[in-house]
Design an enzyme around this catalytic site. Structure first.
Site, PDB file in Angstrom:
ATOM      1  N   ASP A 168      31.554 -52.450  18.006  1.00  0.00           N
ATOM      2  CA  ASP A 168      30.902 -52.813  19.835  1.00  0.00           C
ATOM      3  C   ASP A 168      29.674 -53.558  19.264  1.00  0.00           C
ATOM      4  O   ASP A 168      28.627 -53.164  19.247  1.00  0.00           O
ATOM      5  CB  ASP A 168      30.186 -51.327  20.484  1.00  0.00           C
ATOM      6  N   GLU A 208      19.736 -53.823   9.750  1.00  0.00           N
ATOM      7  CA  GLU A 208      21.529 -53.671  10.512  1.00  0.00           C
ATOM      8  C   GLU A 208      22.402 -54.716  10.113  1.00  0.00           C
ATOM      9  O   GLU A 208      23.459 -54.141   9.372  1.00  0.00           O
ATOM     10  CB  GLU A 208      21.579 -52.909  11.120  1.00  0.00           C
TER      11      GLU A 208
END
Length: 727
Positions: free
Chosen positions: A450, A654
C-alpha cells in the site's frame, strides 16, 4: 576489537560492548584509563646561593604519547556534546551529516595524558559517531567517559551489523502483558473523544480475560478497558468496535512470579517494524525473522510464529496487525517458510516437533478458511486474491484522509461530511461505486503493497503473482512437513478443523502435492507470459492478464513454481528491467506512468526499492543458481544502505529511492519514510531493513565486505575484481 599486540585484561571493557555495558555503572571501574602522571625536568637553573630557582614546571618533550595501547579519549559529555552540536550541526536537526557545513574537525583530549594531549576527530562519519556515542552516554547518566577511538572509526559494515544485532532488535522487541499495557493499549489512531488503553480478548482465551480484568482492578489509574470479543467476528462487529478501537491480545505463557510464588501470565515477545509501533504485524515479522535467525536470535522468530498460530486459532487469520480495526484483514502469508526455518534451527530442542506440528496445523486452517474460501478464492481460475471483508471507510485512517473521495457524495445526499461518513458506514445510504472503491482500498492494504498504481482501484479483482506464489509455497511446505516429519499422516484436531473437516481427519503429503500441481498449472495458464518472459497479475473480472511489470515476478522463483526455462527467461528479461543503482526497483517506470500534481507518486512504485523485494529476489536467484546476479544485487543494496548510514548519522529507514546516489533515504512519496525521526542516535533502524542487511551479508565474502566498508561502489569493485583469477 583491542590491540593485536596485547591481550585484553580481564577487567577491561570490550570497546564494542552494548551501550548499557560500555556506559553502565561498572564502566568507570573497568575502563582501565591508563592515565600517566606528568613528569618534569630536574635540570633547573641554580641561584647565586646554590639553591635551585623556582620555575614553572616544564613539560618534557618526551611526553608526546607513544604507546602500543589503542587510543582512548577522556571526554566531558555535556560540554563536548554542546560544542559538537554548535560547531557541526549547522542545520540544527540533531544530526551530523554530509549536508552540514561545519569544519568537520574537533579535538579530544587523550585518556593516557589525562586530557592534556589532544587528537583531532575528523570527517562526517567519525563526528556523527561521536555525537551518537555522547547521546548514549548521556542517556546512561554519564558526565564523563573514557571513549575508545575504535567506536568512532569502526568499519561501517561492522558497526551497522553490530548495532542491528546488539541494539536495534532490542529496541524493536515488544511484549503484551501488564508490564506494557499502559503504553501498548493506547491507540494512536483512536480518534474518539475519550482515548484510553483498551485490549480485546478472544472468546477462546478466558485465562487472558481474567488476567487483564485483574490488571484493571489492581491498577485503576490505568483506566484499562478490557473487552471480550464475540465468538463470531463479523464485519458488522468490527465496524461497531471502531468507536472503541483497541489492541488485540496475542500469545502468553504461564509463569511463576518469583516474588509471590503465584502463577501468572507473561506475554510472548515479538519484533515490530519501527520504534513507534507496539502491535504485531504480518509479513514484516517474516522478513524480520530472516535477520533474527542470521543474528542467532531464533527465540524471537520462534515466538513470533507462536503469536501467528495464536492469531489463526482465535482470529481466523494472521492479521495485518493486532488492532481491532484489522480483524477482517490479513497480510501476505509466509507462515510455513518461517516455521520451517525456525524448526531447522531448533530441531534438537525439546518440543521442537510439536512446535512445527502446531504451525503446520495453523497454516492448513489459514489456507482453507482464508485463502481458499470466498471472497478471496476465485473458482474460475483456481487462484486466490487479496479481497478482505469490511464495511465503510477504513477506520485506521482519519475519515479526512478520503475527503476528496467522500465530499462529492456528501453533497449529493445534502449531508455534512461527518453525517455522510456515519450514514455510509452503517448502510443508511448505499453507494455501490464507493463500496467498490473501498473494497479495492482494503485489498491494497491487505496485500502489504500500500499503495501502488499497479493495484489502485483493481486490487480485489487481481490474482496476483505474489499471493499465488506464497500459496504454492504453503502447499509444497505442508506436503514436505507431513511427509518428512509426521510419517505422512497429520491428524487434524478439532480446534484446527475448517469447512467440512471432522476432528482427527488425516492429511497426507499427496493431497498437498496435488494442490500444488493444480496451482502451478493455473499460474502457468493465467500468470505466465511466454512472449514477455515474466509472470504478471491476472484480472479475474475483466478476464485478462495485466501488463504492470512488478518485481514480485521473482517470487515465482522464490517459491519454486518457475521451471528452469521460465527462470532463465525471468533473469534475462526481468533483471535488466528492475535493476538500479541501489538494488531492485518495485516496478518499472514505464508501468508506473507519468506522475505529477494530479497523479502523485506511490511508495510501492518506481523509483523505490523495498527490503522484502530484495531479500526474496536474492533467495530466488540463489535457489536457481544465479549466484553472480545475487552477489551483484546484494552488494548494490548493502552499499546503498552503508553509504547512507555513513553520510547521514547512522540512518536506517523503511524504504529507499534506489535510483539516487547521494541521498537514497530521501523519499517524498506518501507516508514519508519511517526511521528518519530521531535525535542524535538511531535506536531501532527499521525492522525488515535491519534484516536485509544482516541477511544480505550471508551472500557476501570477506573481500566484498571489505570493499563495502571502504564505500567502494559496485562498478569500481567489479572492475577491480575482473582481473582477479578464480581460485
Amino acid at each position: 576489537m583491542g590491540s593485536p599486540l596485547r591481550q585484553r585484561s580481564s577487567n577491561e571493557i570490550d570497546p564494542f560492548s552494548t551501550p548499557d555495558i560500555y556506559y553502565g555503572a561498572e564502566a568507570l571501574y573497568k575502563s582501565n584509563k591508563h592515565f600517566r602522571t606528568r613528569t618534569y625536568s630536574i635540570h633547573q637553573k641554580p641561584t647565586s646561593d646554590g639553591f635551585f630557582e623556582p620555575r614553572k614546571p616544564q613539560r618534557r618533550g618526551s611526553h608526546d604519547e607513544i604507546s602500543m595501547l589503542p587510543r582512548k579519549f577522556l571526554v566531558s559529555v555535556e560540554s563536548t556534546l554542546a560544542h559538537l552540536a554548535a560547531q557541526e550541526d549547522t542545520d540544527g536537526n540533531w544530526q551530523i551529516t554530509i549536508e552540514d557545513t561545519g569544519p568537520k574537525v574537533l579535538s579530544l583530549g587523550t585518556a593516557a595524558s589525562n586530557g592534556f594531549k589532544t587528537f583531532d576527530i575528523r570527517g562526517t562519519y567519525m563526528l556523527s559517531n561521536l555525537l551518537q556515542e555522547l547521546h548514549l552516554a548521556k542517556e546512561h547518566g554519564r558526565n564523563e567517559i573514557i571513549l575508545d577511538e575504535s567506536r568512532l572509526n569502526e568499519n561501517p559494515v561492522n558497526r551497522l551489523a553490530r548495532l542491528i544485532k546488539d541494539s536495534f532488535w532490542d529496541g524493536l522487541t515488544r511484549v503484551i502483558d501488564a508490564s506494557a499495557i499502559e503504553v501498548a493499549g493506547k491507540d494512536p489512531k483512536d480518534w474518539t473523544s475519550d482515548p484510553r488503553p483498551r485490549i480485546y480478548i478472544p472468546h477462546g482465551a478466558p485465562e487472558q480475560y481474567a488476567y487483564y480484568v485483574k490488571v484493571a482492578a489492581d491498577r485503576p489509574e490505568l483506566r484499562l478497558d478490557v473487552c471480550l470479543l464475540p465468538e463470531k467476528i463479523t464485519p458488522e462487529a468490527v465496524r461497531d468496535m471502531n468507536d472503541k478501537p483497541g489492541l488485540l491480545a496475542v500469545a502468553m505463557e504461564e509463569v511463576t512470579d518469583l516474588t509471590t510464588g503465584v502463577k501468572t501470565l507473561k506475554g510472548k515477545p515479538f519484533v515490530v517494524p519501527g520504534g513507534r509501533f507496539n502491535e504485531l504485524y504480518g509479513w514484516d515479522s517474516y522478513m524480520e525473522s530472516l535477520g533474527l535467525i542470521a543474528n542467532d536470535k531464533v527465540h524471537l522468530a520462534k515466538s513470533m510464529v507462536e503469536n501467528f498460530c495464536f492469531c489463526i486459532k482465535h482470529y481466523g487469520k494472521i492479521l495485518n496487525a493486532t488492532r481491532s480495526y484489522y480483524l477482517c484483514r490479513s497480510q501476505p502469508p509466509f507462515l510455513t517458510d518461517m516455521a520451517m526455518r525456525v524448526y531447522d534451527e531448533i530441531h534438537r530442542e525439546p518440543g521442537a516437533r510439536e512446535f512445527l506440528r502446531t504451525a503446520i496445523l495453523a497454516a492448513i486452517k489459514e489456507y482453507h478458511s482464508v485463502w481458499m474460501a470466498e471472497p478471496r478464492y476465485d473458482p474460475v481460475t483456481g487462484l486466490s486474491r487479496y479481497r478482505p471483508e469490511g464495511l465503510g471507510v477504513p477506520p485506521e485512517t482519519e475519515a479526512s484522509h478520503f475527503i476528496h473521495i467522500l465530499e462529492p457524495y456528501a453533497k449529493k445526499h445534502s449531508m455534512t461530511f461527518e453525517e455522510f461518513v456515519q450514514a455510509y458506514n452503517h448502510g443508511k445510504v448505499v453507494e455501490p461505486e464507493l463500496d467498490d472503491y473501498f473494497l479495492h482500498d482494503r485489498a491494497v492494504r491487505e496485500s502489504g503493497h500500500d499503495t501502488s498504481y499497479r493495484l489502485e482501484k483493481v486490487c480485489a479483482n487481481l490474482a496476483t503473482i505474489d499471493l499465488n506464489s506464497l500459496l504454492y509455497k504453503y502447499e509444497k511446505d505442508i506436503a514436505k512437513a507431513i511427509n518428512k516429519y509426521f510419517g505422512d499422516k497429520l491428524r487434524i484436531p478439532e480446534e484446527f478443523c475448517v469447512g467440512d473437516m471432522v476432528p482427527n481427519h488425516i492429511q497426507t503429503s499427496s493431497m498437498w502435492d496435488r494442490k500444488s500441481k493444480r496451482r502451478k498449472a493455473a499460474m502457468d495458464k493465467y500468470l505466465w507470459n511466454e512472449e514477455k518472459g515474466m509472470f504478471f497479475d491476472y484480472d479475474t473480472v475483466k478476464k485478462e492478464q495485466c501488463d504492470y511489470e512488478t518485481c514480485t515476478t521473482f517470487w515465482a522463483m522464490w517459491c519454486g513454481v518457475a521451471t528452469p526455462v521460465q527462470a532463465a527467461r525471468l533473469v534475462t528479461v526481468g533483471i535488466p528491467k528492475f535493476e538500479a543503482y541501489g538494488g531492485l526497483l518495485s516496478g518499472t517506470e514505464e508501468s508506473r506512468g507519468a506522475v505529477g500534481l494530479e497523479r502523485p507518486n506511490r511508495q510501492w512504485d518506481y523509483p523505490y526499492g523495498w527490503a522484502p523485494q530484495q531479500m526474496l529476489a536474492w533467495t530466488a536467484l540463489d535457489r536457481y543458481g544465479y549466484h553472480d546476479d545475487v552477489a551483484r544485487l546484494v552488494y548494490k543494496w548493502l552499499f546503498m544502505m552503508t553509504k547512507a548510514f555513513v553520510d547521514f548519522n547512522g540512518v536506517v529507514v523503511e524504504k529507499y529511492d534506489v535510483t539516487r546516489k547521494a541521498d537514497p533515504h530521501r523519499v517524498d512519496a506518501e507516508y514519508g519514510n519511517q526511521g528518519l525521526d530521531f535525535k542524535g542516535v538511531a535506536k531501532e533502524g527499521f525492522g525488515w531493513v535491519n534484516a536485509s542487511f544482516v541477511y544480505g551479508l550471508q551472500f557476501t565474502n570477506a573481500h566484498m565486505q571489505r570493499a563495502l566498508g571502504t564505500l567502494t561502489p559496485w562498478e569500481q569493485y567489479a572492475r577491480a575484481t575482473e582481473t582477479i583469477p578464480e581460485i
